[in-house]
Write a protein that holds these residues in place. Structure first.
Motif, short mmCIF file in Angstrom:
data_model
loop_
_atom_site.label_atom_id
_atom_site.label_comp_id
_atom_site.label_asym_id
_atom_site.label_seq_id
_atom_site.Cartn_x
_atom_site.Cartn_y
_atom_site.Cartn_z
N PRO A 1 11.53 -5.11 1.13
CA PRO A 1 11.83 -3.60 0.71
C PRO A 1 12.78 -3.41 -1.13
CG PRO A 1 12.97 -4.18 2.88
CD PRO A 1 11.68 -5.32 2.33
N PRO A 2 12.14 -3.24 -2.29
CA PRO A 2 13.17 -3.58 -3.09
C PRO A 2 14.83 -3.38 -3.09
CG PRO A 2 11.50 -1.32 -4.03
CD PRO A 2 11.40 -2.55 -2.37
N LEU A 3 15.46 -2.24 -2.75
CA LEU A 3 16.27 -1.45 -2.35
C LEU A 3 17.35 -1.81 -0.87
CD1 LEU A 3 15.80 1.63 -4.34
CD2 LEU A 3 16.45 -0.63 -5.00
N ALA A 4 16.46 -2.49 -0.54
CA ALA A 4 17.58 -2.74 0.78
C ALA A 4 18.19 -4.31 1.07
CB ALA A 4 16.04 -3.53 2.18
N ARG A 5 19.03 -4.25 1.80
CA ARG A 5 20.09 -5.31 1.78
C ARG A 5 19.75 -6.65 2.09
NH1 ARG A 5 25.65 -3.25 4.96
NH2 ARG A 5 26.15 -5.02 4.80
N LYS A 6 18.70 -6.79 3.12
CA LYS A 6 18.17 -8.12 3.16
C LYS A 6 16.50 -8.35 2.78
CE LYS A 6 17.59 -8.83 7.77
NZ LYS A 6 17.21 -9.10 9.47
N PRO A 7 16.66 -9.01 2.44
CA PRO A 7 15.00 -9.67 1.38
C PRO A 7 13.82 -8.96 1.81
CG PRO A 7 16.76 -11.46 2.60
CD PRO A 7 17.66 -10.30 3.06
N PHE A 8 14.39 -9.53 3.78
CA PHE A 8 12.93 -8.93 4.07
C PHE A 8 12.87 -7.85 5.20
CE2 PHE A 8 11.90 -13.23 3.30
CZ PHE A 8 10.87 -13.55 1.81
N ALA A 9 11.92 -6.89 5.46
CA ALA A 9 11.81 -6.44 6.50
C ALA A 9 10.12 -6.13 7.89
CB ALA A 9 11.62 -4.49 6.00
N MET A 10 10.65 -6.51 9.17
CA MET A 10 9.80 -6.98 9.82
C MET A 10 9.53 -5.82 10.48
SD MET A 10 9.87 -10.29 12.43
CE MET A 10 9.09 -11.45 10.94
N ARG A 11 8.03 -5.65 10.88
CA ARG A 11 7.00 -5.44 11.83
C ARG A 11 6.17 -5.31 12.83
NH1 ARG A 11 2.37 -1.46 10.26
NH2 ARG A 11 2.13 -1.75 8.06
N GLU A 12 5.67 -5.20 13.93
CA GLU A 12 4.41 -5.75 14.32
C GLU A 12 3.45 -4.58 14.66
OE1 GLU A 12 3.37 -7.06 18.86
OE2 GLU A 12 5.70 -6.15 18.81
N LEU A 13 2.20 -5.41 14.03
CA LEU A 13 0.84 -4.44 14.41
C LEU A 13 0.65 -4.80 15.88
CD1 LEU A 13 -1.00 -6.29 11.19
CD2 LEU A 13 0.61 -4.07 10.69
N PRO A 14 -0.34 -3.27 15.97
CA PRO A 14 -0.88 -3.58 17.31
C PRO A 14 -1.97 -4.13 17.65
CG PRO A 14 -1.17 -1.17 15.81
CD PRO A 14 -0.48 -2.66 14.85
N MET A 15 -1.92 -4.95 18.83
CA MET A 15 -2.83 -6.04 18.82
C MET A 15 -3.22 -6.12 20.49
SD MET A 15 -3.16 -9.41 16.63
CE MET A 15 -2.35 -10.66 18.01
N GLY A 16 -4.83 -6.17 20.66
CA GLY A 16 -4.90 -7.13 21.62
C GLY A 16 -4.64 -8.30 22.14
N VAL A 17 -4.09 -8.80 23.27
CA VAL A 17 -3.90 -10.22 23.85
C VAL A 17 -5.44 -10.95 23.31
CG1 VAL A 17 -3.93 -11.81 26.32
CG2 VAL A 17 -2.96 -9.38 26.29
N GLY A 18 -5.04 -12.42 22.93
CA GLY A 18 -5.37 -13.65 21.90
C GLY A 18 -6.43 -13.33 20.66
N ARG A 19 -5.87 -12.35 19.72
CA ARG A 19 -6.53 -12.24 18.86
C ARG A 19 -5.86 -12.62 17.91
NH1 ARG A 19 -7.22 -5.73 18.35
NH2 ARG A 19 -8.95 -7.03 16.44
N GLY A 20 -4.42 -12.88 17.96
CA GLY A 20 -3.49 -13.28 17.12
C GLY A 20 -3.90 -14.92 16.04
N PRO A 21 -3.49 -15.95 15.38
CA PRO A 21 -3.88 -17.17 14.72
C PRO A 21 -3.74 -18.42 15.92
CG PRO A 21 -2.47 -15.45 13.54
CD PRO A 21 -2.34 -14.95 14.72
N ILE A 22 -4.54 -18.72 15.99
CA ILE A 22 -4.50 -20.47 16.98
C ILE A 22 -3.81 -21.60 16.16
CG2 ILE A 22 -5.81 -21.18 15.55
CD1 ILE A 22 -5.65 -19.96 19.50
N SER A 23 -3.78 -21.67 14.72
CA SER A 23 -2.29 -22.74 14.21
C SER A 23 -2.83 -22.02 12.67
CB SER A 23 -3.68 -23.67 14.16
OG SER A 23 -5.03 -24.02 13.23
N GLN A 24 -1.99 -23.00 11.73
CA GLN A 24 -1.68 -22.42 10.38
C GLN A 24 -2.40 -22.82 9.74
OE1 GLN A 24 0.88 -21.27 8.97
NE2 GLN A 24 1.60 -22.10 7.06
N GLN A 25 -3.53 -24.34 9.84
CA GLN A 25 -4.12 -24.12 9.25
C GLN A 25 -5.20 -24.11 9.58
OE1 GLN A 25 -2.76 -26.08 11.33
NE2 GLN A 25 -4.47 -27.24 12.91
N GLY A 26 -5.95 -23.40 9.85
CA GLY A 26 -6.81 -21.94 10.20
C GLY A 26 -6.78 -20.74 10.36
N THR A 27 -5.44 -20.30 9.42
CA THR A 27 -6.09 -18.82 8.90
C THR A 27 -5.59 -19.03 7.55
OG1 THR A 27 -4.25 -19.14 11.15
CG2 THR A 27 -4.00 -17.07 8.96
#
Length: 218
Positions: free
Chosen positions: A92-118
């Motif tokens: 966000p350009p005007l925030a005090r911290k350089p980054f803001a984070m939010r979680e996306l809705p997702m089911g179990v087991g649907r996340g990345p398995i590894s860095q090199q596999g992404t």
């Protein structure tokens, strides 16, 4: 590599990417303590310096205590992926911290398995999940891409699936993953996805690493 900073002897991240002119790191060892469910970021334009490690980090702790498995920048957001959870970093350009984070809705087991596999392209992030191939779009939606070969992905060597590697063949609109079939220790199977037609392919070819362009006779 090792990162230094005030009150910080050494920060040794296993994975990372460059986002917002800062290094973003995950699955880190901080002064001998494993902090694999935190995301750290460096000072601006200095990827080897973290001036205040207490303020230059964000927790992604979850009930499963899974580690951060992938960090990939796409356009003006950065994916932070765990096996069962996906988070988005934004600047966000005007925030005090350089980054803001939010979680996306997702089911179990649907996340990345590894860095090199992404793998990130101009308009999406693709990754190998535990049972499927997945894509994060610019709209923040997570899509399943390979339901038709889901049994094939589930039957892969689960002890080796974390070591799959992804590659991009722009000339043929293909994203490919080199994986190990059940009972095989080497990566002898390719799973390919055509992001123009939505088709999935299987091929037999041994690959240890990929790059943005590889031979067209895949």
């Amino acid at each position: 590599f090792t990162i230094a900073g005030t009150g910080l002897t050494s920060l040794k991240p296993a994975i990372g990417d460059i986002f917002g002119q800062r290094g973003v790191y995950g699955d880190a060892d901080r002064d001998g303590t494993v902090e694999d469910d935190f995301v750290y970021w460096s000072d601006s334009r200095d990827g080897n310096l973290v001036s205040d490690y207490l303020s230059q980090r964000e927790s992604v702790e979850t009930r499963e205590k899974d580690k951060v498995r992938a960090i990939r920048r796409m356009s003006d957001v950065c994916l932070v992926g765990k096996m069962n959870h996906v988070f988005l970093l934004a600047a966000p350009p005007l925030a005090r911290k350089p980054f803001a984070m939010r979680e996306l809705p997702m089911g179990v087991g649907r996340g990345p398995i590894s860095q090199q596999g992404t793998l990130a392209t101009d308009d999406a992030v693709y990754w190998m999940g535990k049972h499927n191939l997945h894509r994060l779009t610019l709209h923040g939606e997570i899509e399943d891409l390979a339901d038709q070969i889901r049994p094939t992905i589930t039957s892969l060597n689960q002890a080796k699936i974390e070591f799959c590697v992804a590659g991009h063949l722009p000339s043929q609109n293909l994203i490919a993953w080199a994986v190990s079939p059940s009972g095989v220790t080497n990566r002898t199977r390719l799973i390919l996805y055509n992001y123009k037609t939505g088709e999935c392919f299987l091929a037999t070819r041994t690959r240890n690493a990929f790059w943005n362009y590889f031979d067209s006779d895949v």
